[in-house]
Write a protein that holds these residues in place. Structure first.
Motif, PDB file in Angstrom:
ATOM      1  N   SER A   9      41.660  39.133  32.854  1.00  0.00           N
ATOM      2  CA  SER A   9      40.581  40.118  32.947  1.00  0.00           C
ATOM      3  C   SER A   9      41.129  41.520  33.173  1.00  0.00           C
ATOM      4  O   SER A   9      40.494  42.344  33.806  1.00  0.00           O
ATOM      5  N   ALA A  10      42.300  41.796  32.640  1.00  0.00           N
ATOM      6  CA  ALA A  10      42.943  43.102  32.826  1.00  0.00           C
ATOM      7  C   ALA A  10      42.100  44.239  32.252  1.00  0.00           C
ATOM      8  O   ALA A  10      42.243  45.384  32.686  1.00  0.00           O
ATOM      9  N   THR A  46      38.606  52.639  31.126  1.00  0.00           N
ATOM     10  CA  THR A  46      37.372  52.571  30.346  1.00  0.00           C
ATOM     11  C   THR A  46      36.323  51.671  30.999  1.00  0.00           C
ATOM     12  O   THR A  46      35.160  51.711  30.621  1.00  0.00           O
ATOM     13  N   ALA A  47      36.710  50.867  31.960  1.00  0.00           N
ATOM     14  CA  ALA A  47      35.778  49.978  32.664  1.00  0.00           C
ATOM     15  C   ALA A  47      34.959  50.799  33.671  1.00  0.00           C
ATOM     16  O   ALA A  47      35.371  51.876  34.101  1.00  0.00           O
ATOM     17  N   GLY A  48      33.830  50.275  34.044  1.00  0.00           N
ATOM     18  CA  GLY A  48      32.974  50.947  35.015  1.00  0.00           C
ATOM     19  C   GLY A  48      33.535  50.840  36.421  1.00  0.00           C
ATOM     20  O   GLY A  48      34.406  50.004  36.694  1.00  0.00           O
ATOM     21  N   PRO A  49      33.038  51.663  37.340  1.00  0.00           N
ATOM     22  CA  PRO A  49      33.543  51.646  38.710  1.00  0.00           C
ATOM     23  C   PRO A  49      33.364  50.291  39.403  1.00  0.00           C
ATOM     24  O   PRO A  49      34.250  49.841  40.127  1.00  0.00           O
ATOM     25  N   ALA A  50      32.246  49.631  39.175  1.00  0.00           N
ATOM     26  CA  ALA A  50      32.005  48.337  39.817  1.00  0.00           C
ATOM     27  C   ALA A  50      32.976  47.283  39.283  1.00  0.00           C
ATOM     28  O   ALA A  50      33.447  46.423  40.037  1.00  0.00           O
ATOM     29  N   GLU A  51      33.275  47.351  37.999  1.00  0.00           N
ATOM     30  CA  GLU A  51      34.221  46.397  37.405  1.00  0.00           C
ATOM     31  C   GLU A  51      35.620  46.602  37.952  1.00  0.00           C
ATOM     32  O   GLU A  51      36.325  45.648  38.276  1.00  0.00           O
ATOM     33  N   ARG A  52      36.033  47.870  38.067  1.00  0.00           N
ATOM     34  CA  ARG A  52      37.357  48.159  38.616  1.00  0.00           C
ATOM     35  C   ARG A  52      37.454  47.716  40.069  1.00  0.00           C
ATOM     36  O   ARG A  52      38.472  47.176  40.506  1.00  0.00           O
TER      37      ARG A  52
END
Length: 82
Positions: A55-56, A62-68
């Motif tokens: 899940s890198a 480019t990922a959202g803050p919640a995903e990071r």
């Protein structure tokens, strides 16, 4: 080893993870907390280590803050378990 996997990460791995990871996710127990959820997973530590590798994309800019954040939280839990 038992670790809690953030729900956002679990949802991502359910679609992109390999067969072993998906089977482990299916056997996990959902824990509701506030607006989100976690998945309590019992698996060997090496399986927990492969989940962030698969899940890198959630750690990228480019990922959202919640995903990071979900990615970082799980990576921290794995590091603490080692």
């Amino acid at each position: 080893m038992v670790l809690n996997l953030p729900g956002l990460l679990a949802d991502h791995l359910a679609t992109v993870g390999d067969e072993t990871v998906r089977q482990t996710l299916a056997s996990g127990r959902t824990i509701r907390r506030g607006q989100g959820h976690s998945l309590r997973i019992t698996a060997p530590l090496n399986l927990h280590r492969t989940a962030p590798q698969q899940s890198a994309a959630l750690a990228a800019d480019t990922a959202g803050p919640a995903e990071r954040k979900a990615y970082r939280v799980y990576a921290t839990r794995i590091a603490a378990a080692e």
